[in-house]
Enzyme design. Sequence first.
Site, mmCIF file in Angstrom:
data_model
loop_
_atom_site.group_PDB
_atom_site.id
_atom_site.type_symbol
_atom_site.label_atom_id
_atom_site.label_comp_id
_atom_site.label_asym_id
_atom_site.label_seq_id
_atom_site.Cartn_x
_atom_site.Cartn_y
_atom_site.Cartn_z
ATOM 1 N N GLU A 241 0.809 -1.229 0.000
ATOM 2 C CA GLU A 241 0.000 0.000 0.000
ATOM 3 C C GLU A 241 0.840 1.276 0.000
ATOM 4 O O GLU A 241 0.538 2.220 -0.724
ATOM 5 C CB GLU A 241 -0.948 0.029 1.214
ATOM 6 C CG GLU A 241 -2.253 -0.731 1.024
ATOM 7 C CD GLU A 241 -2.078 -2.230 1.115
ATOM 8 O OE1 GLU A 241 -0.958 -2.690 1.418
ATOM 9 O OE2 GLU A 241 -3.070 -2.941 0.862
ATOM 10 N N HIS B 190 -10.014 -5.455 10.666
ATOM 11 C CA HIS B 190 -10.645 -5.303 9.353
ATOM 12 C C HIS B 190 -11.982 -4.581 9.430
ATOM 13 O O HIS B 190 -12.770 -4.655 8.499
ATOM 14 C CB HIS B 190 -10.877 -6.682 8.713
ATOM 15 C CG HIS B 190 -9.645 -7.293 8.115
ATOM 16 N ND1 HIS B 190 -8.499 -7.469 8.801
ATOM 17 C CD2 HIS B 190 -9.408 -7.763 6.868
ATOM 18 C CE1 HIS B 190 -7.588 -8.035 8.014
ATOM 19 N NE2 HIS B 190 -8.107 -8.225 6.837
#
Lengths: 251, 362
Positions: free
Chosen positions: B90, B159
Amino acid sequence: MEAALTKKDCIITSYRDHCTFVARGGTLLEVFAELNGRQAGCSRGKGGSMHFYKKDSNFYGGHGIVGAQVPLGCGLAFAQKYCKDEAVTFALYGDGAANQGQLFENLNISALWDLPAILVCENNHYGMGTAEWRAAKSPAYYKRGDYAPGLKVDEMDALAVKQACTFSKEHALKNGPIILEMDTYRYHGHSMSDPGSTYRTRDEITGVRQDIEKEVRKELDNAVAQAKENPVPESSQLFTDVYAKGLGVEL
Amino acid sequence: MLGIVRQKTLEQSLKKIRPAVSVLRSYSSAAKQMTVREALNSALDEEMSADSKVFLIGEEVGEYQGAYKITKGLLDKYGPERVLDTPITEAGFTGIAVGAAYYGLKPVVEFMTFNFSMQAIDHIINSAAKSNYMSAGQISVPIVFRGPNGAAAGVGAQHSQCYAAWYATCPGLKVLTPYNSEDARGLLKAAIRDPDPVVFLENELLYGESFPISNEVLDSSFCLPIGKAKIERKGKHVTIAAYSKMVGYSLKAAEILEKDGIDAEVINLRSIRPLDRSAINDSVRKTNRLVTVEEAFPQHGVGAEICACVVEESFVYLDAPVERIAGADVPMPYAANLERMAVPQVEDIVRAAKRACYRSVQ
């Protein structure tokens, strides 16, 4: 791997942590209860599939953010050296995670400080749906250390794995970090939402699979049945364990 | 003369046909349904078609057709130079995208969930959000960061976090939170066309939900203004302000409240930064009572900001303290029963609205 280690050595891995947990002494009931969000689960139902831990066996999880476990593993190794424990840390990650920048940062620091860290790349050749050749310019993960040595091991051969781990443990205690690339295969898809067949053929999968499973199945079925009988966590558990000390959440 | 006759019969036959056509059209525009997934996919497709500088970058966006199938078909249509599959890095690929935006391209970066954007947050804040200011307008960053945000189902603590409040704190960013398919299409198109960095917070559980959609929304030039909220349901007794999935819950709560004689006004915020302060205040000045709803952690959240701005601008209009509904102040638990308790449910919104109206709560 366990055959080469003691419980003083630390293991840390990614979200694919179920078997590692069992290898470190976890029970099947704890596994299936946790997967079903029940009290008897290893994280009492609060962690879930990706967050299994067993601190008394030096198993530190269980991590959902790809690559994060490698710096954490080097941190464990740092602490082991700091405390003069004569033990090592195995930080497991996948070929997908192997490209993470934080991995290289920690390889550098571990090599500078001679930390007893063994970076184990479990190369199953797919990062979720992306084959290794599409994600990595150099898929020779064991060579990525540059200044840190690396070994390539056939992960399907248990004795080879044991030898490699024994060797690595000795090496890391004397010389600092080493990379182990374990060549393996992923039978199923990445997760429950991935059929695993959109980016490879079924023939490829069956060609690799072996027949060990039949004997173990009965034991598994028992554990699953027990887990399903287990109660869900108490509502009060929602607010416990936010902190280790004080400042609890008031309802 | 024959020409006039022909014209007259033509007109008459047209008159007969025309009403039928318009009936069909109004029937079909009411009946047309679109999922949020289709809305996002069609918006991306149209914007990529209209502007060759727009490209997609992220994990599994190409060959896998998107982790949640939002980018389905786009690799086949636009090729690997405009739909880029990245390694799981990322920080790396976000940096590359921001650099490309400096040069004048228009990247749409997908984060598989916004939890993973934390690996890249330095580039979002320091490289993207602040550049226009630091360069006194020389370097604008026409980039969109999009992906699912907030709680899903049974994915655990790492998450499930909602990042609306985090990103909305930062000047230089625009933060959008679509709810239905119209929002998804209109706001994503606006985000891609916008010359500033936009954080576009979707919701995984809404992707499969279908909403009615009008022909106007289907048009390729359709666009919604950034910074404007929408009154989803007009009311007069209490204002309920929410974003994303909680708008749906608030609408359901409003139906329940109606049976008890409470007429709730539901605001779909659509834009967290800029926040439509005037819409919120106008509503509160009308109803005198406010409930804010979000799935995120309560402290320093969107609800806190709304409460502050209402107190600053419409204090004398408030007949009751502001009720703030948010997720529980704990990392998201995995067990289904605990997870349900950790996010607001419709009953929680109903109870809060009743409290704001000083009604007894069952």
